[in-house]
Design a protein around this motif. Structure first.
Motif, PDB file in Angstrom:
ATOM      1  N   LEU A  22      37.083  37.003  40.478  1.00 45.84           N
ATOM      2  CA  LEU A  22      35.868  36.283  40.098  1.00 45.84           C
ATOM      3  C   LEU A  22      35.792  36.246  38.581  1.00 45.84           C
ATOM      4  O   LEU A  22      35.321  37.192  37.941  1.00 45.84           O
ATOM      5  CB  LEU A  22      34.622  36.959  40.690  1.00 45.84           C
ATOM      6  CG  LEU A  22      34.582  37.049  42.227  1.00 45.84           C
ATOM      7  CD1 LEU A  22      33.428  37.925  42.685  1.00 45.84           C
ATOM      8  CD2 LEU A  22      34.462  35.654  42.824  1.00 45.84           C
ATOM      9  N   ASP A  23      36.321  35.161  38.005  1.00 49.27           N
ATOM     10  CA  ASP A  23      36.422  35.035  36.538  1.00 49.27           C
ATOM     11  C   ASP A  23      37.217  36.221  35.990  1.00 49.27           C
ATOM     12  O   ASP A  23      38.349  36.397  36.350  1.00 49.27           O
ATOM     13  CB  ASP A  23      35.028  34.921  35.914  1.00 49.27           C
ATOM     14  CG  ASP A  23      34.301  33.672  36.380  1.00 49.27           C
ATOM     15  OD1 ASP A  23      34.973  32.642  36.592  1.00 49.27           O
ATOM     16  OD2 ASP A  23      33.072  33.727  36.577  1.00 49.27           O
ATOM     17  N   SER A  24      36.598  37.055  35.163  1.00 48.87           N
ATOM     18  CA  SER A  24      37.329  38.157  34.542  1.00 48.87           C
ATOM     19  C   SER A  24      37.240  39.451  35.335  1.00 48.87           C
ATOM     20  O   SER A  24      37.691  40.504  34.871  1.00 48.87           O
ATOM     21  CB  SER A  24      36.795  38.401  33.125  1.00 48.87           C
ATOM     22  OG  SER A  24      35.433  38.803  33.168  1.00 48.87           O
ATOM     23  N   VAL A  25      36.677  39.388  36.542  1.00 41.83           N
ATOM     24  CA  VAL A  25      36.491  40.582  37.376  1.00 41.83           C
ATOM     25  C   VAL A  25      37.368  40.477  38.620  1.00 41.83           C
ATOM     26  O   VAL A  25      37.318  39.484  39.348  1.00 41.83           O
ATOM     27  CB  VAL A  25      35.017  40.748  37.790  1.00 41.83           C
ATOM     28  CG1 VAL A  25      34.853  41.967  38.690  1.00 41.83           C
ATOM     29  CG2 VAL A  25      34.131  40.869  36.554  1.00 41.83           C
ATOM     30  N   ALA A  26      38.164  41.510  38.864  1.00 46.66           N
ATOM     31  CA  ALA A  26      38.948  41.617  40.097  1.00 46.66           C
ATOM     32  C   ALA A  26      38.230  42.591  41.027  1.00 46.66           C
ATOM     33  O   ALA A  26      37.983  43.742  40.650  1.00 46.66           O
ATOM     34  CB  ALA A  26      40.355  42.110  39.809  1.00 46.66           C
ATOM     35  N   THR A  58      37.738  43.764  34.070  1.00 48.85           N
ATOM     36  CA  THR A  58      37.090  44.747  34.927  1.00 48.85           C
ATOM     37  C   THR A  58      37.707  44.710  36.328  1.00 48.85           C
ATOM     38  O   THR A  58      37.926  43.639  36.882  1.00 48.85           O
ATOM     39  CB  THR A  58      35.572  44.482  35.051  1.00 48.85           C
ATOM     40  OG1 THR A  58      34.994  44.444  33.732  1.00 48.85           O
ATOM     41  CG2 THR A  58      34.893  45.573  35.870  1.00 48.85           C
ATOM     42  N   ILE A  59      37.999  45.887  36.869  1.00 52.55           N
ATOM     43  CA  ILE A  59      38.471  46.019  38.248  1.00 52.55           C
ATOM     44  C   ILE A  59      37.438  46.824  39.023  1.00 52.55           C
ATOM     45  O   ILE A  59      37.125  47.957  38.647  1.00 52.55           O
ATOM     46  CB  ILE A  59      39.838  46.708  38.318  1.00 52.55           C
ATOM     47  CG1 ILE A  59      40.874  45.961  37.475  1.00 52.55           C
ATOM     48  CG2 ILE A  59      40.316  46.816  39.769  1.00 52.55           C
ATOM     49  CD1 ILE A  59      42.201  46.694  37.357  1.00 52.55           C
ATOM     50  N   VAL A  60      36.904  46.249  40.078  1.00 52.79           N
ATOM     51  CA  VAL A  60      35.896  46.910  40.897  1.00 52.79           C
ATOM     52  C   VAL A  60      36.513  47.293  42.234  1.00 52.79           C
ATOM     53  O   VAL A  60      36.981  46.434  42.985  1.00 52.79           O
ATOM     54  CB  VAL A  60      34.670  45.992  41.137  1.00 52.79           C
ATOM     55  CG1 VAL A  60      33.629  46.723  41.981  1.00 52.79           C
ATOM     56  CG2 VAL A  60      34.077  45.540  39.814  1.00 52.79           C
ATOM     57  N   PHE A  61      36.517  48.576  42.531  1.00 59.58           N
ATOM     58  CA  PHE A  61      36.941  49.064  43.841  1.00 59.58           C
ATOM     59  C   PHE A  61      35.695  49.246  44.692  1.00 59.58           C
ATOM     60  O   PHE A  61      34.830  50.059  44.372  1.00 59.58           O
ATOM     61  CB  PHE A  61      37.692  50.389  43.714  1.00 59.58           C
ATOM     62  CG  PHE A  61      39.086  50.260  43.186  1.00 59.58           C
ATOM     63  CD1 PHE A  61      40.162  50.238  44.055  1.00 59.58           C
ATOM     64  CD2 PHE A  61      39.317  50.160  41.824  1.00 59.58           C
ATOM     65  CE1 PHE A  61      41.458  50.119  43.568  1.00 59.58           C
ATOM     66  CE2 PHE A  61      40.609  50.052  41.322  1.00 59.58           C
ATOM     67  CZ  PHE A  61      41.684  50.023  42.202  1.00 59.58           C
TER      68      PHE A  61
END
Length: 267
Positions: A22-26, A58-61
């Protein structure tokens, strides 16, 4: 957008792990850290070599609703992208015949669902965990070989060994809630230790201090005792029956992962 937490029983039909950019967020949606079919096994193992795309900051788990499984998938990814060793406390486990029985029971429990071919494959993938068992030989012969040895207790440090040349540049965030248990909790703890990842959401389930809880059938009656094969110490707990307290508590723990990013600390 990917299906959002909190998870429900219907999510067993969804992929074990899925990634959305999502844009710059994985967003790494981790529904479970175990597999019941080959496609899920391949997804989990492929993640170990996943790298974020250029422009990702940014990587969100998202571990919300994840009941656990094998935290090795997350641990192997961490080792591949971090450039230092990460201390995760120590494992307390049995030695001697007791250890051999623990390993056999764990493989037997796995084989009940996945078959012995897959259980042997798992043992081969985790030589640091299955240190005594030879899954190709009868258990009776192996027990006879160590029958005269005492069963003791040992403490084994469990660091992650970084192999990357440079540190990860993206910020890492982990989302947890009351459905996050076992290996989902230890994975979140590992991300916090490796990257300073803030844990966001709601307190986790609280079943991580004792690991690999499996059934031990008694030979005479067939009664099954549910017993862990190891304990974890010096990892910031105790967490059992309490849960991990998130660094940031969300008023709406089920909000979309991309929205939860806004609640993350700046540093």
């Amino acid at each position: 957008r990917l299906k959002r937490a909190p998870q429900t029983d219907s999510d067993v039909d969804e992929p074990a792990l899925e990634i959305e950019q999502l844009d710059s967020v994985a967003v790494v949606m981790v529904r479970r850290l175990y597999y019941t079919d080959t496609p899920d096994r391949d997804r989990l193992e492929a993640f170990e070599s996943w790298r974020h795309s250029e422009g990702t900051d940014t990587i969100v788990f998202d571990f919300r609703g994840c009941p656990g499984g094998d935290d090795g998938y997350i641990g192997n990814w961490i080792e591949a992208v971090v450039n230092r060793d990460v201390a995760l406390g120590v494992i307390v486990r049995r030695t001697g015949p007791g250890r051999l029985i623990d390993e056999w029971n764990q493989l037997a429990a796995f084989a009940t669902d996945a078959g012995w071919d897959e259980a042997r494959r798992v043992a081969a993938r985790h030589p640091d965990h299955f240190t005594m068992i030879d899954a190709s030989l009868p258990i009776g012969d192996q027990l006879s070989a160590v029958a005269d040895e005492p069963t003791g207790i040992e403490k084994i440090p469990m660091p992650l060994h970084g192999r990357a040349d440079a540190p990860l540049t993206a910020k890492v965030i982990a989302l947890i809630d009351g459905g996050s248990g076992s290996s989902a909790e230890s994975s979140a703890i590992a991300l916090r230790a490796a990257f300073g990842a803030p844990l966001i959401g709601a307190p986790s389930r609280g079943c991580v201090d004792w690991g690999n809880v499996i059934n031990y059938p008694l030979p005479g009656t067939g009664t099954k005792w549910c017993i862990p094969t190891h304990g974890t110490r010096d990892a910031g707990g105790p967490y059992d029956l309490v849960g991990i307290t998130p660094d940031v508590v969300l008023e709406d723990p089920g909000m979309a992962a991309i929205d939860a990013v806004q609640a993350a600390p700046d540093n």
